[in-house]
Motif scaffolding. Structure first.
Motif, PDB file in Angstrom:
ATOM      1  N   LEU A 239       0.850  -1.191   0.000  1.00 23.15           N
ATOM      2  CA  LEU A 239       0.000   0.000   0.000  1.00 23.15           C
ATOM      3  C   LEU A 239       0.884   1.238   0.000  1.00 23.15           C
ATOM      4  N   GLY A 240       0.811   2.021  -1.064  1.00 17.73           N
ATOM      5  CA  GLY A 240       1.643   3.211  -1.190  1.00 17.73           C
ATOM      6  C   GLY A 240       0.813   4.461  -1.383  1.00 17.73           C
ATOM      7  N   ILE A 241       1.459   5.496  -1.899  1.00 18.73           N
ATOM      8  CA  ILE A 241       0.793   6.783  -2.082  1.00 18.73           C
ATOM      9  C   ILE A 241       1.112   7.343  -3.464  1.00 18.73           C
ATOM     10  N   LEU A 242       0.307   8.293  -3.874  1.00 25.60           N
ATOM     11  CA  LEU A 242       0.611   9.179  -5.001  1.00 25.60           C
ATOM     12  C   LEU A 242      -0.001  10.535  -4.662  1.00 25.60           C
ATOM     13  N   GLY A 243       0.329  11.528  -5.451  1.00 23.35           N
ATOM     14  CA  GLY A 243      -0.264  12.846  -5.229  1.00 23.35           C
ATOM     15  C   GLY A 243       0.336  13.639  -4.094  1.00 23.35           C
ATOM     16  N   PHE A 244       1.537  13.266  -3.631  1.00 24.80           N
ATOM     17  CA  PHE A 244       2.146  13.992  -2.504  1.00 24.80           C
ATOM     18  C   PHE A 244       2.497  15.423  -2.906  1.00 24.80           C
ATOM     19  N   ALA A 245       3.056  15.607  -4.099  1.00 30.77           N
ATOM     20  CA  ALA A 245       3.402  16.954  -4.559  1.00 30.77           C
ATOM     21  C   ALA A 245       2.151  17.827  -4.677  1.00 30.77           C
ATOM     22  N   ASP A 246       1.051  17.236  -5.141  1.00 29.41           N
ATOM     23  CA  ASP A 246      -0.209  17.987  -5.246  1.00 29.41           C
ATOM     24  C   ASP A 246      -0.719  18.377  -3.863  1.00 29.41           C
ATOM     25  N   MET A 247      -0.543  17.475  -2.899  1.00 31.32           N
ATOM     26  CA  MET A 247      -0.945  17.795  -1.528  1.00 31.32           C
ATOM     27  C   MET A 247      -0.122  18.965  -0.990  1.00 31.32           C
ATOM     28  N   LEU A 248       1.187  18.920  -1.219  1.00 34.05           N
ATOM     29  CA  LEU A 248       2.042  20.010  -0.748  1.00 34.05           C
ATOM     30  C   LEU A 248       1.623  21.339  -1.377  1.00 34.05           C
ATOM     31  N   TYR A 249       1.294  21.305  -2.660  1.00 36.85           N
ATOM     32  CA  TYR A 249       0.854  22.527  -3.351  1.00 36.85           C
ATOM     33  C   TYR A 249      -0.416  23.081  -2.700  1.00 36.85           C
ATOM     34  N   ALA A 250      -1.351  22.171  -2.389  1.00 41.92           N
ATOM     35  CA  ALA A 250      -2.614  22.600  -1.769  1.00 41.92           C
ATOM     36  C   ALA A 250      -2.385  23.159  -0.366  1.00 41.92           C
ATOM     37  N   LEU A 251      -1.331  22.684   0.293  1.00 42.11           N
ATOM     38  CA  LEU A 251      -1.023  23.139   1.653  1.00 42.11           C
ATOM     39  C   LEU A 251      -0.042  24.312   1.655  1.00 42.11           C
ATOM     40  N   ASN A 252       0.377  24.729   0.440  1.00 43.83           N
ATOM     41  CA  ASN A 252       1.333  25.835   0.292  1.00 43.83           C
ATOM     42  C   ASN A 252       2.669  25.530   0.984  1.00 43.83           C
ATOM     43  N   ILE A 253       3.136  24.296   0.821  1.00 44.56           N
ATOM     44  CA  ILE A 253       4.422  23.879   1.382  1.00 44.56           C
ATOM     45  C   ILE A 253       5.377  23.587   0.227  1.00 44.56           C
ATOM     46  N   PRO A 254       6.509  24.262   0.133  1.00 48.92           N
ATOM     47  CA  PRO A 254       7.478  23.965  -0.934  1.00 48.92           C
ATOM     48  C   PRO A 254       7.982  22.528  -0.835  1.00 48.92           C
ATOM     49  N   TYR A 255       8.201  21.938  -1.994  1.00 49.04           N
ATOM     50  CA  TYR A 255       8.573  20.512  -2.039  1.00 49.04           C
ATOM     51  C   TYR A 255       9.925  20.256  -1.379  1.00 49.04           C
ATOM     52  N   ASP A 256      10.907  21.137  -1.608  1.00 52.64           N
ATOM     53  CA  ASP A 256      12.273  20.883  -1.139  1.00 52.64           C
ATOM     54  C   ASP A 256      12.559  21.564   0.194  1.00 52.64           C
ATOM     55  N   THR A 257      11.682  21.332   1.189  1.00 55.94           N
ATOM     56  CA  THR A 257      11.862  21.943   2.504  1.00 55.94           C
ATOM     57  C   THR A 257      11.811  20.888   3.601  1.00 55.94           C
ATOM     58  N   LYS A 258      12.345  21.230   4.759  1.00 58.02           N
ATOM     59  CA  LYS A 258      12.283  20.336   5.909  1.00 58.02           C
ATOM     60  C   LYS A 258      10.845  20.093   6.334  1.00 58.02           C
ATOM     61  N   GLU A 259      10.015  21.105   6.153  1.00 57.30           N
ATOM     62  CA  GLU A 259       8.601  20.961   6.498  1.00 57.30           C
ATOM     63  C   GLU A 259       7.947  19.871   5.651  1.00 57.30           C
TER      64      GLU A 259
END
Length: 300
Positions: A239-259
């Motif tokens: 069981l894995g995931i997809l759409g993580f980058a889209d989630m980060l975009y929706a949360l306004n979190i840059p992809y290449d951050t510690k957050e």
């Protein structure tokens, strides 16, 4: 050649295959009771690659392969540099990295290359040289990756039943010989609302996903009888995931951050716990997987 035949049947039905070539004699070694010498694991990989090229799944894509080799194999340099000529397009590569090798890298020391049949040392090599070459090839060609094989086997839930030698084509799941696993992914982009993650909705979908994947094992048609024993004996699911980058975009979190990294750790820890709990509930309902009595879980 039996492995080649079996893997061709699997690919014909849409599956991918992982192989460890670490047991194959190194190039140039004498084959007992004959006048010939071994051609080495890379030559066999070319054979398997060519076969994959001839088999298309539903006429659209070629069969996927993982090829791995122990870092202690005498042909490890040939293996690491195999894609310099852009050969073996149907293979992902991984080097089976041992704890001893990594210790030698950290100490800038030499380590032993072992005869794949006798396991006796045949040569010494600079661990740092091999490691640096591996990194360079991965940067230039995207291969090889690494499998920390000793760590993988320390976490083996069924050590009584054997050792892991390699993984599936994408490195997702270590598997025993003639075993398989169905995969499913939760689309994380569907679990954000007004800048927040809907944890309750995510918690609700995980048991459904686990049950769906477990049920798929029963619905599977096995092209090779040996797979039915392994698949239904271990009942592995992925069981894995997809759409993580889209989630980060929706949360306004840059992809290449510690957050983003912390959020990834939090989400996967959440999914791991909920999926494990769902698996326990399935075991209560359906009984544990058949090989459970020989697993580490039986000791807890």
């Amino acid at each position: 050649f039996k492995a080649l035949y079996d893997s061709s049947l699997i690919k014909r039905h849409g599956g991918g295959v992982g192989y460890s070539f670490s047991r194959i004699r190194n190039k140039g070694s004498v084959i007992p009771q004959s006048d010939s010498t071994a051609s080495g694991p890379v030559s066999f990989m070319n054979l398997f690659d060519h076969a994959s090229n001839l088999i298309s799944i539903s006429g659209q894509r070629k069969g996927a392969n993982m090829g791995s080799l122990s870092v202690e194999h005498p042909d490890i340099i040939d293996f690491i540099t195999s894609k310099t000529s852009y050969a073996l397009p149907n293979f992902n590569f991984s080097v089976e990295i041992t704890d001893n090798f990594m210790k030698a890298v950290s100490k800038n020391a030499e380590y032993d290359l072992l005869d794949p049949i006798t396991k006796n040392p045949v040569e010494k090599m600079s661990a740092k040289k091999v490691f640096d070459l591996l990194i360079t090839m991965a940067w230039k060609y995207g291969d090889p990756g690494v499998l920390f094989i000793d760590k993988i086997n320390k976490d083996n839930p069924c050590p009584k039943l054997g050792k892991f030698e390699t993984t599936d084509p994408c490195g997702d799941h270590p598997l025993f010989p003639y075993c398989a696993v169905p995969y499913g992914a939760i689309n994380l982009s569907k679990f954000t609302y007004q800048g927040e993650i809907n944890w309750d909705k995510l918690r609700a979908i995980i048991p459904i996903a686990v049950r769906f994947l477990d049920n798929s094992l029963e619905a599977t048609k096995f092209p090779i009888a040996a797979f039915k024993t392994g698949v239904l004996g271990y009942r592995n699911i992925g069981l894995g995931i997809l759409g993580f980058a889209d989630m980060l975009y929706a949360l306004n979190i840059p992809y290449d951050t510690k957050e983003a990294v912390k959020l990834a750790e939090k989400i996967m820890a959440f999914i791991q716990k909920e999926a494990t709990d769902a698996s326990f509930q399935l075991a209560k309902e359906k009984s544990p997987f058949p090989f459970w009595k020989d697993s580490n879980y039986a000791l807890k």
